[in-house]
Design a protein around this motif. Structure first.
Motif, mmCIF file in Angstrom:
data_model
loop_
_atom_site.group_PDB
_atom_site.id
_atom_site.type_symbol
_atom_site.label_atom_id
_atom_site.label_comp_id
_atom_site.label_asym_id
_atom_site.label_seq_id
_atom_site.Cartn_x
_atom_site.Cartn_y
_atom_site.Cartn_z
ATOM 1 N N THR A 88 0.829 -1.207 0.000
ATOM 2 C CA THR A 88 0.000 0.000 0.000
ATOM 3 C C THR A 88 0.861 1.254 0.000
ATOM 4 O OG1 THR A 88 -1.794 -1.130 1.176
ATOM 5 C CG2 THR A 88 -1.766 1.270 1.270
ATOM 6 N N GLU A 115 0.927 4.055 -2.965
ATOM 7 C CA GLU A 115 0.614 5.457 -2.672
ATOM 8 C C GLU A 115 1.775 6.366 -3.060
ATOM 9 O OE1 GLU A 115 -0.581 5.839 1.356
ATOM 10 O OE2 GLU A 115 -2.467 4.732 1.087
ATOM 11 N N ARG A 144 -8.908 3.401 -0.959
ATOM 12 C CA ARG A 144 -8.134 4.647 -1.007
ATOM 13 C C ARG A 144 -8.564 5.542 -2.162
ATOM 14 N NH1 ARG A 144 -6.000 6.611 2.882
ATOM 15 N NH2 ARG A 144 -3.948 7.174 2.106
ATOM 16 N N TRP A 198 -9.109 9.298 -1.117
ATOM 17 C CA TRP A 198 -7.816 9.951 -0.876
ATOM 18 C C TRP A 198 -7.124 10.270 -2.197
ATOM 19 C CZ3 TRP A 198 -3.127 7.806 -2.440
ATOM 20 C CH2 TRP A 198 -1.976 8.504 -2.057
ATOM 21 N N GLN A 215 -9.231 8.963 5.508
ATOM 22 C CA GLN A 215 -8.257 8.199 6.276
ATOM 23 C C GLN A 215 -8.834 7.741 7.613
ATOM 24 O OE1 GLN A 215 -4.918 10.866 6.520
ATOM 25 N NE2 GLN A 215 -4.027 10.191 4.581
#
Length: 478
Positions: free
Chosen positions: A28, A32, A157, A160, A324
């Protein structure tokens, strides 16, 4: 012996689970970090896009001496984006998202070089080529990026990632608009076009160096919806994916996706009406600014968009922290409410309030715009990968159509009516459709809650057939 082996087996299972969790956390973090690099490249190319929006329009007007040529340039740009939106879904079914994003930037950089090298006798043709390529490639890149985010960073995610990409684009917009006049006046059009070309090259290099998932008909299963959000969209769209797979190639896959997911078609339609409203305040701002300060009208326009961008960026920070902390996206209701607030704020911005109040209104408009952008993108990303690219392409088509038609109608209306009146009925239409959309979403969710409550009640009754004592206590079956 057996009891002695038990703890060792448990310890082994625990160690395996910890190793798996550590590996997932590491993967992850890597995905990211890669996405942040991609957003950085996207922000650089977005700076070039906003820089050339100003520089190219000024160059077209200076070269031709006619305002009509500027309108034609913008019309061709929007029309090419409209067509690109219709075909990008099919391209994503055949090619990877990485290749589409790469060649979209290469194409834009190449056409800017053609413009720089074009002799005077071929400038008009070069400008038309620029408008076609910039409009089409901008849409191709945007759809490929947004439709591939779930594969790049994972389903949980999405909010985000969407917020981060919109933040980068908003910062690039401020920098592009703010520096365009300075760049052109200090170094000239040729240097400005070369800077623009360099931004597309930088983004192309970033895309080429990163492993990017998505496209090429990626995945056939419906993505897992975020908690408490758009599960109905995913489940309904799964049926559309099956229909698309079993149908012929010419079948309207994007329309199947929008029809299968409850409220999705109305959501995309609202996005098109919102783009129509956006055309009104974009066209009316210079006129309104001139009425405030005829000697220097650019000051109000620049200040308005800078404050708007601050609101947009601030909203992205809040959304990222919310995602988050909760693991949830803002959802379809956030899109509807955000559209109402944004449209109302843009109307109020032309009402003649003091500058300090107008600055607060611009801040609210930017924050609401940021909310709607994330909510809308995240909601469309709940569609299966086989349909997502088509849906984003159709959305881009609606947006270009709404903005293009709006620019024509608004330009004609501003000759007869005040900016407040024109912006009022344009954004008022968006508010009306947004209210209809909110009622639709509320109705769907109410029906879902009723269905779940009925199912729980039925399960409770079926699960306790021997219930019947007068005080309601459950009788043991044992």
């Amino acid at each position: 012996m057996g009891s002695a082996d038990g703890p060792k087996a448990d310890e082994t299972d625990g160690d395996t689970r910890k190793a798996r969790e550590a590996r997932e956390a590491r993967d992850t973090a890597v995905s990211e970090r890669r996405f942040r690099f991609l957003v950085a490249g996207y922000a650089v190319s977005s700076y070039g896009t906003f820089l050339n929006m100003v520089a190219l329009n000024l160059f077209v007007y200076e070269t031709t001496g006619r305002a009509l040529a500027m309108g034609l340039f913008m019309a061709v740009r929007l029309a090419s984006g409209f067509v690109a939106g219709l075909v990008v879904g099919g391209l994503l079914a055949r090619f990877s998202a990485k290749s589409i994003m790469l060649w979209a930037n290469v194409g834009q950089g190449a056409v800017m070089l053609v413009l720089v090298l074009a002799p005077d006798g071929m400038l008009t043709g070069a400008l038309m080529a620029v408008s076609v390529v910039i409009g089409a490639c901008g849409t191709l890149f945007m759809v490929a990026l947004r439709s591939s985010i779930p594969e790049m960073v994972g389903e949980d995610r999405r909010a985000w990632a969407n917020s981060l990409s919109i933040t980068g684009r908003s910062l690039a917009m401020v920098a592009g608009f703010a520096s365009a006049g300075v760049v052109v006046s200090l170094v000239g059009y040729t240097a400005a076009f070369l800077v623009d070309m360099a931004t597309f090259v930088a983004c192309a290099v970033t895309v080429a160096l990163l492993p990017i998932a998505g496209g090429k008909g990626a995945g056939g299963s419906a993505p897992k919806a975020p908690k408490g959000s758009e599960s109905s969209a995913s489940s309904g769209a799964g049926k559309g994916a099956s229909a698309a797979k079993s149908g012929r190639r010419w079948r309207p896959v994007a329309f199947l996706a929008l029809a299968a997911a409850p409220g999705m078609g109305l959501m995309v339609a609202l996005r098109g009406v919102d783009a129509f409203g956006s055309s009104s305040h974009n066209a009316a701002l210079p006129i309104y600014s001139t009425s405030l300060d005829a000697s220097n009208p650019a000051v109000f326009v620049s200040a308005f968009w800078c404050v708007w961008a601050l609101g947009n960026i601030g909203a992205q920070q809040v959304i990222q922290r919310y995602a988050q902390r909760t693991g949830r996206s803002v959802g379809a209701l956030g899109f509807g409410y955000g559209t109402v607030v944004m449209s109302a704020a843009f109307i109020a911005a032309f009402a003649g309030f003091p500058l300090a109040v107008t600055a607060v209104i611009a801040l609210i408009a930017g924050a609401a715009d940021g909310l709607t952008e994330v909510a809308y993108t995240s909601h469309l990303q709940t569609l299966p990968a086989t349909l997502r690219g088509h849906a984003f392409g159709l959305s881009a088509t609606f947006e270009n159509l709404g903005f293009g038609v709006g620019m024509i109608l608004v330009a004609a209306a501003l000759d007869r009516y005040s900016p407040l009146a024109v912006v009022g009925w344009s954004h008022g239409a968006a508010i009306v459709v947004a209210v209809v959309f909110l009622l639709r979403v509320a109705g769907v969710r109410r029906a879902e809650r009723t269905g779940r409550a009925g199912l729980r009640k039925e399960e409770a009754v079926e699960g306790r057939p021997d219930r019947g004592d007068r005080d309601g206590a459950e009788v043991s079956r044992g």
